[in-house]
Write an enzyme that holds these catalytic residues in place. Structure first.
Site: not given
Ligand code: XMP
Length: 508
Positions: A53, A80-81, A167, A169, A221-227, A364
């Site tokens: 942080g 870290c923090y 870190h 990560e 919509s055809g986008g990957v998320d809604s599909s 994503k």
């Protein structure tokens, strides 16, 4: 499901920690650093990670930690923090030594206990801190050090408490993943069982439990998320799902056919294909103002969607492609509302439908893995983002049938060549823009007075910032020559070399 909770102390890397844990096939979620202890206990975590942080533990109002966390009997790793706040809470010493460390630093392993087990004696790690732990709390042994941080890693195996100043990560800590794995698999005794298949199974079970035998609609919509969201719901409840695909006439070449083919013919999902091209174009006639265009398209989309939803009597649920990053970014509480505007083109909040959000817990890249596992075709899995208002906001000035056709054809050439060059997945977006100007050219012996096409290609992590992509000259040459030769109405091609900020990715 084994869960590791990341307590967020406000670091820019907090999200990344959850992602890295998931890459180790252990489910992880971000929660606020001050989440009530009962809530944390109720989640029954296998491990807890305290993120970094920006604050100093000595600042007024610095985020603190409830010391009961350390008595849950659950292993805790402070980064870290997170390490400093742990040291302070347990009676160690944190000091502003005047020796800040930023960037790559050499870390020496003093003892191989848990965190640094099986790691090289010295290794590079990424540091970003001003304060340092100078004295570990009692019961801890110091297991790693750097030149400026004699207590860079501390461990109390008896209580299952661990701290690391650097870190693990970030990619600049090459052995970071090993440190996390040591924590997850040695300290927390997790098993790497969280896979794409388990995501699919768990999500389907959750959908079935929420929806039972009621009807669900999904704006596709055809986008990957809604599909992907639609496919998950379809697998869970079958024919009780109906997808509504609104073709507003502002899509790219062949896009509507691809979506319909995948959903109706391949997956056999009940799909209403609304051909609303004419009604959108009529409402857009004569409109040049970008905000006005967006408003009209958003409104019209709602009208069409509502009309279709009404026809499907008895639908109680609406599927949304909300992602975990949206949930985190909107501070978790009102994410559904924010996304309802963004995803399905501005559906009203007072719609009498309950939301189903199958992607609410995944990132994503995980959505793409799920989509591929579910059999969504590659061209949809890896589709670059495409804005809801479609080509309308890439046509400067009035949107007409003729100008749409020009842009569609030019864009098709660009996509084809970008794919051929193997660059499609490296680019966040690549598309054409049609400005509202014309210029003089010569073709054969004829004077032309036609539109230019602007190529816009950007690289980005999240669309908040973007850099213009350095496309190879050969590719640009091919695209330019093909567009001018193949697309009637175009006699010039230009390249947009602006980054975001100060420009935006789209032109309108
Ligand atoms: P800008 O142009 O603001 O775009 O830099 C950032 C990202 O958002 C996409 N975009 C939209 N997506 N509905 C959407 O679903 C919209 O109205 C919209 N406007 C912009 C844009 O393509 C880029 O990825």
């Amino acid at each position: 499901m084994e869960t590791v909770l990341v307590l967020d102390f406000g670091a820019q890397y907090s999200q990344l920690i959850a992602r890295r844990v998931r890459e180790c096939r252990v489910y992880s979620e971000l929660v606020p650093h001050d989440a009530p202890i009962d809530e944390i206990r109720a989640r029954n975590p296998r491990g807890i990670i305290l993120s970094g942080g920006p604050a100093s533990v000595y600042e007024d109002g610095a985020p603190g930690i409830n010391p009961e966390i350390f008595d849950l009997g659950v292993p805790v790793l402070g980064i870290c923090y997170g390490m400093q706040v742990m040291a302070q809470a347990l009676g160690g010493t944190v000091a502003r030594t005047g020796k800040s460390e930023f960037g790559k630093t050499e870390l020496s392993v003093l003892r191989e206990v848990v965190l640094l087990d099986d790691l090289p004696a010295t290794q590079s790690c990424w540091m970003s801190h001003r304060d340092s732990v100078t004295e570990p709390p009692s019961g801890f042994q110091v297991t790693g050090a750097t030149a400026s941080s004699p207590v860079a890693v501390m461990e109390n195996t008896e209580r299952g408490l661990y701290g690391i100043q650097c870190h693990p990560e970030v990619v600049h800590t090459p052995y970071g993943a090993d440190v996390l794995k040591n924590f997850l698999f040695e300290a927390c005794d997790c098993s790497p069982t969280w896979t794409v298949v388990s995501i699919i199974e768990e999500t389907e079970a959750a959908i079935r439990e929420q929806v039972r035998d009621q009807k669900v609609i999904c704006g596709l919509s055809g986008g990957v998320d809604s599909s992907t969201a639609a496919l998950l719901v379809y697998r869970a409840i079958g024919e009780n799902l109906t997808c509504i695909f609104v073709d507003h006439g502002l899509l790219r070449k062949n896009e509507a056919e691809q979506v319909i083919d995948a959903f109706r013919n391949h997956f056999h999902v009940p799909l209403v294909h609304v051909e609303a091209q004419e009604r959108f174009l009529t409402r857009l006639a004569g409109v040049a103002d970008p905000e006005m265009k967006r408003k009209i398209i958003g409104e019209e989309f709602i009208r069409v969607f509502e009309e279709e939803a009404r026809k499907l009597e008895g639908a109680h649920f609406l599927v949304q492609g909300t992602l975990y990053s949206d949930v985190i970014e909107s501070g978790t509480r009102d994410a559904a509302r924010i996304k309802s505007h963004h995803n399905v083109g501005g559906l009203p909040v007072d719609m009498d439908l309950e939301l189903v959000e199958p992607l609410r817990n995944i990132f994503k890249d995980e959505v793409r893995n799920v989509a591929a596992e579910l059999g969504l075709p590659d061209n949809m899995v890896w589709r670059q983002p495409f804005p809801g208002p479609g080509l309308a906001i890439r046509i400067i000035g009035e949107v007409t049938e003729e100008r749409l056709e020009i842009l569609r054809e030019a864009d098709f050439v660009l996509q084809e060549e970008v794919r051929r060059a193997g660059l499609y997945r490296d680019l966040w977006q690549s598309f054409c823009v049609l400005p509202a100007i014309r210029s003089v050219g010569v073709m054969g012996d004829e004077r032309t007075y036609a539109y230019p096409i602007v190529i816009r290609a950007v690289t980005s992590e999240d669309a908040m910032t973007a850099d213009w992509a350095r496309l190879p000259y050969d590719l640009l040459e091919t695209v330019s020559s093909r567009i001018i030769n193949e697309v009637t109405g175009v006699n010039r091609v230009a390249l947009d070399i602006s980054s975001k900020p100060p420009s935006t990715i789209e032109w309108e």
